[in-house]
Design an enzyme around this catalytic site. Sequence first.
Site, mmCIF file in Angstrom:
data_model
loop_
_atom_site.group_PDB
_atom_site.id
_atom_site.type_symbol
_atom_site.label_atom_id
_atom_site.label_comp_id
_atom_site.label_asym_id
_atom_site.label_seq_id
_atom_site.Cartn_x
_atom_site.Cartn_y
_atom_site.Cartn_z
ATOM 1 N N LYS A 71 0.806 -1.224 0.000
ATOM 2 C CA LYS A 71 0.000 0.000 0.000
ATOM 3 C C LYS A 71 0.843 1.281 0.000
ATOM 4 O O LYS A 71 0.418 2.300 -0.523
ATOM 5 C CB LYS A 71 -0.960 -0.008 1.188
ATOM 6 C CG LYS A 71 -2.051 -1.065 1.050
ATOM 7 C CD LYS A 71 -3.061 -0.976 2.169
ATOM 8 C CE LYS A 71 -4.153 -1.998 1.976
ATOM 9 N NZ LYS A 71 -5.224 -1.868 2.964
ATOM 10 N N ASP A 107 -9.956 2.693 1.816
ATOM 11 C CA ASP A 107 -10.099 2.052 3.137
ATOM 12 C C ASP A 107 -10.754 2.994 4.139
ATOM 13 O O ASP A 107 -11.578 2.584 4.949
ATOM 14 C CB ASP A 107 -8.726 1.647 3.696
ATOM 15 C CG ASP A 107 -8.137 0.451 2.971
ATOM 16 O OD1 ASP A 107 -8.915 -0.395 2.489
ATOM 17 O OD2 ASP A 107 -6.900 0.355 2.894
#
Length: 270
Positions: A71, A107
């Site tokens: 990420k 997210d």
Amino acid sequence: MTIDGKTEVYGVVGYPIKHSLSPVFQNFAFQHFYVNAVYVPFEVRPENFETALRGLKALNIKGVNVTLPYKEKALELADYVDPHARSIGAVNTLKFTDEGVYAYNTDWIGFLKAVKKLVPEIRDLKTLVLGAGGSSRAVVYALKVEGARVFLWNRTKDKAIRLCEEFGCTVVNRPEEVLDDVSLLVNTTSSGLRDEDPPLFDYRLLRPDISVMDIIYRETPLLRTAKECGCKWQDGLDMLLYQGIESFKIWTGLEVPYQVVRDAVASYLL
Ligand code: ATR
């Protein structure tokens, strides 16, 4: 659905990836809208990530989710980074276009949509977040954007201090210090993935008026005890589904109904 010469390819890149539920519901989402596309898992070893990214572009892949451990790396390699993702310091969604690679973080939106089902009003809410890794950054960012007061505990205190300086939250030495003051507890650590993991604190101290969220999508010992103590609780599945719905929207402009992805996962897990 028939795969033909026009089928577009999407996917998720991670290591490991075999446990991922994203292919299950993202393919359902494409089918729901009769979009001629598939979503596949790409298990990429760390030493191959940059090569894989070049390969995805060369193969005209339209978009991918990126998950652990990529990420942060994906953020560095993208051509354009969404401001929320830049503040969080991590991305989970890449869109490949002729102009370059666009990177987003969904997210934090997934977390917000999920947590609001548990606690509808976040403003001024006193919250304790456990953990200071990549997931914690998205959770703390979301809570601060909504105006919550965040206390943070992490096993490695230095990381908690750094994260709190960046996002404006308060470090605690032990979760117990603020348990009586907070209305929401969020576990972002990987403790609880296995039942034998030692507890992060004595979970029996939970009062029934604390809402408890664990971003792991199974019934962890924390959630099991929260249930027994009469707390409202939620596991990580909704956060996963809502982040996926947001990624799908970025790629296609379409908003898949929550129930469609929820049913897809439920029938898979039966
Ligand atoms: P993620 O992106 O899922 O957050 P990560 O960045 O590797 O993954 O962060 C993992 C988090 O879980 C960290 O807060 C880590 O604590 P440390 O910073 O002390 O390493 C926490 N963690 C993992 N295993 C743990 C355990 N057994 N007990 C307590 N915390 C744990």
